[in-house]
Scaffold this active site. Structure first.
Site, PDB file in Angstrom:
ATOM      1  N   SER A 185       0.811  -1.225   0.000  1.00 42.12           N
ATOM      2  CA  SER A 185       0.000   0.000   0.000  1.00 42.12           C
ATOM      3  C   SER A 185       0.842   1.271   0.000  1.00 42.12           C
ATOM      4  O   SER A 185       1.897   1.329   0.638  1.00 42.12           O
ATOM      5  CB  SER A 185      -0.876  -0.021   1.246  1.00 42.12           C
ATOM      6  OG  SER A 185      -1.390   1.257   1.517  1.00 42.12           O
ATOM      7  N   GLU A 226       0.194   3.661   1.687  1.00 41.38           N
ATOM      8  CA  GLU A 226       0.237   4.122   3.082  1.00 41.38           C
ATOM      9  C   GLU A 226       1.618   3.872   3.694  1.00 41.38           C
ATOM     10  O   GLU A 226       2.001   4.533   4.659  1.00 41.38           O
ATOM     11  CB  GLU A 226      -0.822   3.398   3.911  1.00 41.38           C
ATOM     12  CG  GLU A 226      -2.226   3.907   3.709  1.00 41.38           C
ATOM     13  CD  GLU A 226      -2.449   5.325   4.238  1.00 41.38           C
ATOM     14  OE1 GLU A 226      -2.238   5.552   5.434  1.00 41.38           O
ATOM     15  OE2 GLU A 226      -2.834   6.192   3.437  1.00 41.38           O
ATOM     16  N   TYR A 256      -1.800   0.251  10.733  1.00 42.76           N
ATOM     17  CA  TYR A 256      -2.094  -0.425   9.460  1.00 42.76           C
ATOM     18  C   TYR A 256      -0.865  -0.393   8.553  1.00 42.76           C
ATOM     19  O   TYR A 256      -0.439  -1.412   8.012  1.00 42.76           O
ATOM     20  CB  TYR A 256      -3.274   0.274   8.763  1.00 42.76           C
ATOM     21  CG  TYR A 256      -3.436  -0.124   7.315  1.00 42.76           C
ATOM     22  CD1 TYR A 256      -4.108  -1.287   6.967  1.00 42.76           C
ATOM     23  CD2 TYR A 256      -2.897   0.662   6.290  1.00 42.76           C
ATOM     24  CE1 TYR A 256      -4.245  -1.656   5.631  1.00 42.76           C
ATOM     25  CE2 TYR A 256      -3.030   0.300   4.955  1.00 42.76           C
ATOM     26  CZ  TYR A 256      -3.709  -0.864   4.633  1.00 42.76           C
ATOM     27  OH  TYR A 256      -3.829  -1.229   3.315  1.00 42.76           O
TER      28      TYR A 256
END
Ligand code: GDR
Length: 344
Positions: free
Chosen positions: A127, A129, A150
């Site tokens: 990801s 992120e 996460y």
């Protein structure tokens, strides 16, 4: 006679999992999917369930025994690990669960594949992120600096995928995907919360939408395009990691403005902000530098930020019992005449 391939998709009921299942079925694959009981997204996966070549298995990535059994009994050719506790905001309130599913779940899968003795190709849903506070643009060589539980779990899974590739010569790829949305996006993610809200306000069923931080920026693309590139990565001669995105970012406020403008309303009359929806730490801006994917995979997304909003608002207008504005549907037909998924 052509031998049919078998794929296992974890998170098959999610946005990406459901599109990928339909895509692989259209290519003649036998598809197995793992889904957890409590999947809350409103995916019409009945189209998957009804297919004779699709098999659903219930459970999640915390279950060591189930993962091993699935791999040894199915012996898939390809595994797509799309399951995760994927909500970044929630990971601050459930960090251990997030670590167990998103991080250790990957370890369970990789180990089961490694010990199966079969050359199974593996796709890991990495990801954007993971880049966290590292400024854009970001590519495969950009340093990772995660800013949520996460993202920390995704970093672990990302490096573990590389580690199994290097240690055991496994065909394992990380797709570092930037945000990708669709009418199947869960309503706890900001894009769908906005498009559902716009439709509901237009239908007179909702007064306003309450959001958190409007200033942060994301690189948003269209999920059905992104799942095709997951498959393409596993068809390469050698496993590699790829950044996938559109190469432009827009703020949450721009998303809001555009969605309201599409239905001819002024967003300022309908949006309120609540500090409780701000995250303890944020990813402020991400922009994908996809030169590697363009060069090796021919990656060139068709759906722009503005098209994506039209497609999502139109779908939510229909779900709210209203006529869609129209451009969104026309765009889909224009760009995907051989559309292999159902119009939502
Ligand atoms: P993100 O997606 O965290 O980027 O992760 P999300 O849509 O949840 O948030 C995007 C940005 O919007 C801001 N925001 C809000 N977010 C939500 N959910 N709800 C709100 O009301 C709201 N108001 C403002 C957030 O603070 C954030 O900055 C998604 C997930 O799909 C991940 O699993 C995936 O890895 C990444 O995209 C790439």
């Amino acid at each position: 006679m052509t031998i049919r391939k078998t794929a296992l998709i974890t998170g098959i009921k999610g946005q990406d999992g459901s599109y990928l299942a339909e895509f692989l079925l259209s290519k003649g694959y036998i598809v197995h999917g793992l889904n957890r009981k409590s999947t809350s997204t409103d995916i019409k996966h009945t189209n998957i369930k009804k297919r004779p070549d699709a098999y659903l298995h219930q459970g999640d990535l915390s279950d060591d025994k189930l993962i091993k059994t699935l791999i040894t009994e199915i012996m898939p050719d390809e595994v797509y690990n799309l399951a995760a506790q994927s909500h970044v905001g929630s990971s601050f309130t459930c960090p251990t669960y997030t670590g167990n599913i998103t991080g250790l779940g990957t370890a369970r899968l990789l180990e089961a594949i490694h010990t199966s003795g079969k050359n199974i190709k593996y796709y890991q849903a990495s990801s954007s992120e993971m880049f966290g506070i590292t400024p854009p643009p970001q590519n495969e060589l950009t340093p990772l600096h995660p800013t949520s539980p996460y993202a920390c779990a995704k970093v672990y899974a990302h490096y573990l995928t590389q580690n199994y590739r290097e240690s055991y010569n496994m065909f394992a790829c990380n797709g570092i995907l930037f945000n990708h949305e669709s009418p199947r996006r869960g309503s706890d993610f900001v894009t769908r919360k906005i498009t559902q809200g716009v439709a509901s306000i237009t239908a007179g069923k909702q007064q306003e939408i309450t959001l958190g931080n409007l200033d942060v920026k994301r690189d948003w693309g269209y999920s059905p395009e992104y799942i095709q590139i997951m498959w393409a990565m596993l068809q390469l001669d050698k496993p590699e990691d790829f950044v996938i995105g559109t190469g432009e970012s827009h703020s949450i406020q721009e998303f809001v403005e555009t969605a309201f403008e599409y239905v001819d309303l002024n967003w300022e009359n309908y949006i309120s902000c609540n500090k409780n929806l701000f995250r303890p730490s944020e990813v402020n801006d991400v922009i994908a530098d996809t030169r590697k994917a363009t060069h090796l995979l021919g990656w060139k997304p068709k759906i722009t930020f503005y098209d994506l909003i039209k497609i999502m608002v139109d779908a939510d207008m229909r779900k709210a019992g209203l006529e869609s504005i129209g451009d969104g549907d026309e765009l889909l037909i224009k760009h995907f005449p051989d559309k292999w998924w159902l119009l939502d």
